[in-house]
Write an enzyme that holds these catalytic residues in place. Sequence first.
Site, short mmCIF file in Angstrom:
data_model
loop_
_atom_site.label_atom_id
_atom_site.label_comp_id
_atom_site.label_asym_id
_atom_site.label_seq_id
_atom_site.Cartn_x
_atom_site.Cartn_y
_atom_site.Cartn_z
N LYS A 1 -13.47 3.38 16.26
CA LYS A 1 -13.32 4.83 16.49
C LYS A 1 -13.67 5.64 15.25
O LYS A 1 -14.04 6.81 15.35
CB LYS A 1 -11.90 5.14 16.99
CG LYS A 1 -10.76 4.65 16.09
CD LYS A 1 -10.34 5.67 15.06
CE LYS A 1 -9.27 5.12 14.14
NZ LYS A 1 -8.84 6.10 13.12
N GLY B 1 0.83 -1.20 0.00
CA GLY B 1 0.00 0.00 0.00
C GLY B 1 0.86 1.24 0.00
O GLY B 1 1.91 1.29 0.66
N SER B 2 0.45 2.24 -0.76
CA SER B 2 1.27 3.45 -0.89
C SER B 2 0.41 4.71 -0.91
O SER B 2 0.76 5.69 -1.57
CB SER B 2 2.09 3.38 -2.18
OG SER B 2 1.22 3.26 -3.31
N PHE C 1 -9.89 -4.01 -0.50
CA PHE C 1 -9.03 -4.44 -1.61
C PHE C 1 -8.23 -5.71 -1.29
O PHE C 1 -7.62 -6.30 -2.19
CB PHE C 1 -8.04 -3.31 -1.97
CG PHE C 1 -8.70 -2.04 -2.43
CD1 PHE C 1 -9.90 -2.07 -3.12
CD2 PHE C 1 -8.13 -0.81 -2.17
CE1 PHE C 1 -10.53 -0.90 -3.54
CE2 PHE C 1 -8.73 0.37 -2.59
CZ PHE C 1 -9.94 0.33 -3.28
N ARG D 1 -9.78 12.01 8.16
CA ARG D 1 -10.68 12.10 7.01
C ARG D 1 -12.15 11.84 7.37
O ARG D 1 -13.04 12.42 6.76
CB ARG D 1 -10.21 11.12 5.92
CG ARG D 1 -10.37 9.67 6.27
CD ARG D 1 -9.76 8.74 5.23
NE ARG D 1 -8.30 8.73 5.35
CZ ARG D 1 -7.54 7.81 4.76
NH1 ARG D 1 -8.09 6.86 4.04
NH2 ARG D 1 -6.23 7.82 4.91
N ASN D 2 -12.40 10.94 8.34
CA ASN D 2 -13.79 10.62 8.67
C ASN D 2 -14.51 11.82 9.29
O ASN D 2 -15.64 12.14 8.94
CB ASN D 2 -13.83 9.41 9.61
CG ASN D 2 -13.39 8.14 8.92
OD1 ASN D 2 -14.10 7.55 8.12
ND2 ASN D 2 -12.15 7.71 9.22
N PHE E 1 -0.17 0.67 -6.23
CA PHE E 1 -1.22 0.51 -7.23
C PHE E 1 -0.96 1.57 -8.30
O PHE E 1 -1.10 2.76 -8.04
CB PHE E 1 -2.60 0.68 -6.61
CG PHE E 1 -3.73 0.54 -7.59
CD1 PHE E 1 -4.14 -0.71 -8.01
CD2 PHE E 1 -4.37 1.67 -8.09
CE1 PHE E 1 -5.18 -0.83 -8.94
CE2 PHE E 1 -5.41 1.55 -9.01
CZ PHE E 1 -5.81 0.29 -9.44
N GLY F 1 0.30 4.71 3.99
CA GLY F 1 1.38 3.82 3.56
C GLY F 1 2.66 4.57 3.25
O GLY F 1 3.76 4.14 3.63
#
Length: 407
Positions: free
Chosen positions: A242, A35-36, A128, A306-307, A66, A40
Amino acid sequence: MVDRCRLVLVLLSSLFLSATMAAVTNDKERICIIGSGNWGSAISTVVGRNARRLAFCHNEVRMWVFEEQVLLKGEKEPSNLSDVINSLHENVKYLPGVMIPGNVRAIPDLADAVREATVLIFVLPHQFLPKLLPTIRANVNPARCYGISLIKGLDFDTNTKLPVLISKTIEKAMGNNFRCGVLMGANVADEVANQRVCESTLACHFGSDDINERIRQIFDEEHFRVSAIRDVSGAEACGALKNIVALGAGFVDGLNLGGNTKAALCRIGLIEMKKFCSMFFEGVEQSTLLESCGVADLITTCYGGRNRKCAEAFAKRRVEMSSTLDAESCSKLWNTIESELLNGQKLQGTLAAKEVYNLLKARNLLQEFPLMSVIYEISFDGKSVLEIVDGIKTHIESAEVHYLSKL
């Protein structure tokens, strides 16, 4: 004759030294980050620096990317993201402005990235994973490989509908007694990447204290302090739950209800997280909630991340709308906000809220989790955002009734 003997001894010594060095080299950990994205890339800065200084690690850290096309400033044609990372040592799309260590190599082919790896760091949206795990399994030796998940989410058994830890999903897919721990904590990616002091919790039991400590050292450094516990279930479940509470925090912010209301929401959210962990996972330790993976992660996620950010935007737009929304319209609004604000990243809180709500509803437990229930109902059933206050009040009132019944 003496010279010939000396020559033989020199050759034997050289062969012995080469064999010894080969053994040492083979014993070194080969690290691959799967993951990047934003997180990541951020953790690659920590792991890359540590791999260079730790004698038991290979210098090179591979990072599976990806592949995407990105257009650099001043360029007319787009470039492969992996090529940009390897040439500029910067993830210009997901972590712009931060230098990634030169020993971190971006690789777009998953099989090449994980081949011969002994430490796999999973850090990507968990939806994913199923497509990737067979390729990973086919190109590593699970008996000589360890996993650490940085993924904050939950899976759900298709038959029982019960929650399943993602670390357990990884272990099952890898087979051969493969073990996977988790790294969870109050770790906003940009702050970690910019080396602001923070802490994290490594939860693992890889079979020996020496291995556990090796893995801890791969992450621990001066500005990123890592403590170790064995409660994988508690640490991982807190990391997923959370994100649901953070949606509620975003609703509070979108309505400008203030710090007191948000503090009440955080406290009640922690109580419901504790109850959920105890109800659905065995061996969860109460002390885990006081680690970075517990209360600290909850706090930082409810004030940043972000959430919370997307939920605040959702609340503001819902207030502006005169009409109510059905489930489809709610989902479309979330998708629009995600696309506008996250630059290709994915929300985890909305998915977790759906899955947890469906589980609680199926088991007739919604009344036990009034805050998580109303967060889902605002998010997807079209309830007024103002009802977030009712979720807080209901929990307080039920606690009062419980207390009075004990008198």
